[in-house]
Design a protein around this motif. Structure first.
Motif, PDB file in Angstrom:
ATOM      1  N   ILE A 234      16.929   8.091  64.650  1.00  0.00           N
ATOM      2  CA  ILE A 234      18.265   8.538  64.589  1.00  0.00           C
ATOM      3  C   ILE A 234      19.126   7.208  64.201  1.00  0.00           C
ATOM      4  O   ILE A 234      19.581   6.189  64.999  1.00  0.00           O
ATOM      5  N   ALA A 235      19.466   7.346  63.021  1.00  0.00           N
ATOM      6  CA  ALA A 235      20.099   5.926  62.374  1.00  0.00           C
ATOM      7  C   ALA A 235      21.538   5.540  62.841  1.00  0.00           C
ATOM      8  O   ALA A 235      21.488   4.302  63.233  1.00  0.00           O
ATOM      9  N   ARG A 236      22.145   6.524  63.428  1.00  0.00           N
ATOM     10  CA  ARG A 236      23.463   6.059  64.019  1.00  0.00           C
ATOM     11  C   ARG A 236      23.319   5.158  65.515  1.00  0.00           C
ATOM     12  O   ARG A 236      24.303   4.613  65.743  1.00  0.00           O
ATOM     13  N   ARG A 237      22.074   5.374  65.938  1.00  0.00           N
ATOM     14  CA  ARG A 237      21.959   4.685  67.112  1.00  0.00           C
ATOM     15  C   ARG A 237      21.618   3.079  67.073  1.00  0.00           C
ATOM     16  O   ARG A 237      21.696   2.329  67.821  1.00  0.00           O
ATOM     17  N   TYR A 238      21.286   2.806  65.540  1.00  0.00           N
ATOM     18  CA  TYR A 238      21.039   1.317  65.343  1.00  0.00           C
ATOM     19  C   TYR A 238      22.421   0.714  65.066  1.00  0.00           C
ATOM     20  O   TYR A 238      22.992   1.078  63.984  1.00  0.00           O
ATOM     21  N   LYS A 239      22.688  -0.267  65.669  1.00  0.00           N
ATOM     22  CA  LYS A 239      23.793  -0.977  65.433  1.00  0.00           C
ATOM     23  C   LYS A 239      23.565  -2.523  65.299  1.00  0.00           C
ATOM     24  O   LYS A 239      22.932  -3.179  65.837  1.00  0.00           O
TER      25      LYS A 239
ATOM     26  N   GLY B 124      16.522  -6.270  65.879  1.00  0.00           N
ATOM     27  CA  GLY B 124      15.807  -5.611  64.752  1.00  0.00           C
ATOM     28  C   GLY B 124      14.187  -5.806  65.092  1.00  0.00           C
ATOM     29  O   GLY B 124      13.437  -4.789  64.744  1.00  0.00           O
ATOM     30  N   ASP B 125      13.928  -7.111  65.183  1.00  0.00           N
ATOM     31  CA  ASP B 125      12.445  -7.213  65.457  1.00  0.00           C
ATOM     32  C   ASP B 125      11.901  -6.515  66.737  1.00  0.00           C
ATOM     33  O   ASP B 125      10.654  -5.960  66.577  1.00  0.00           O
ATOM     34  N   GLN B 126      12.583  -6.150  67.663  1.00  0.00           N
ATOM     35  CA  GLN B 126      12.082  -5.559  69.094  1.00  0.00           C
ATOM     36  C   GLN B 126      11.980  -4.150  68.330  1.00  0.00           C
ATOM     37  O   GLN B 126      10.990  -3.258  68.842  1.00  0.00           O
ATOM     38  N   LEU B 127      12.734  -3.497  67.624  1.00  0.00           N
ATOM     39  CA  LEU B 127      12.880  -2.213  67.051  1.00  0.00           C
ATOM     40  C   LEU B 127      11.481  -2.043  66.347  1.00  0.00           C
ATOM     41  O   LEU B 127      10.621  -0.910  66.596  1.00  0.00           O
ATOM     42  N   ILE B 128      11.092  -3.183  65.588  1.00  0.00           N
ATOM     43  CA  ILE B 128      10.003  -2.902  64.659  1.00  0.00           C
ATOM     44  C   ILE B 128       8.771  -3.082  65.548  1.00  0.00           C
ATOM     45  O   ILE B 128       7.806  -2.159  65.391  1.00  0.00           O
TER      46      ILE B 128
END
Length: 128
Positions: A7-12, A18-22
């Protein structure tokens, strides 16, 4: 096939590491990446505050294992608004590996998503 949602809108920018997301994505895909899976990318209400910086966008293609790309049965790009289209044009070079890929399916209505993923199996948020 298992279905994963982004869900792209949840990335701020500035709020999400970003590294934790990956790292989270790699850990999530690890148990299933050797079998077919599907991906839904929801761009509803996406804008500049949800964008990946260029260097981070490029990192995705380097860090994710090749087996994950090979086993994506389909990637559904849902509700790509005009901002998303402009962003992809600007990052044409970074996104070149995805261009004209047969596994990418662009959808603009819930009815079209229902053609690919049964409504009972959909996990999109209510705002979508």
């Amino acid at each position: 096939n298992p279905v994963f949602y982004y869900i792209a809108r949840r990335y701020k920018i500035g709020e999400t590491n970003g590294d934790q997301l990956i790292y989270h994505v790699i850990l999530t895909l690890k148990p299933v990446c050797r079998k077919p899976f599907e991906l839904v990318i929801d761009f509803t209400h996406t804008s500049t505050e949800n964008r990946f910086r260029t260097e981070f966008l490029q990192k995705w293609f380097v860090v994710l294992p090749e087996v994950a790309y090979d086993n994506i049965h389909a990637a559904y790009v849902y509700n790509a608004n005009s901002w998303v289209r402009e962003y992809t044009k600007y990052h044409d070079r970074a996104l070149a590996p995805l261009k004209n890929h047969k596994k990418l399916i662009f959808l603009d209505t819930p009815i079209r998503l229902n053609e690919h993923i049964h409504p009972d199996q959909q996990k999109l948020p209510g705002a979508t």
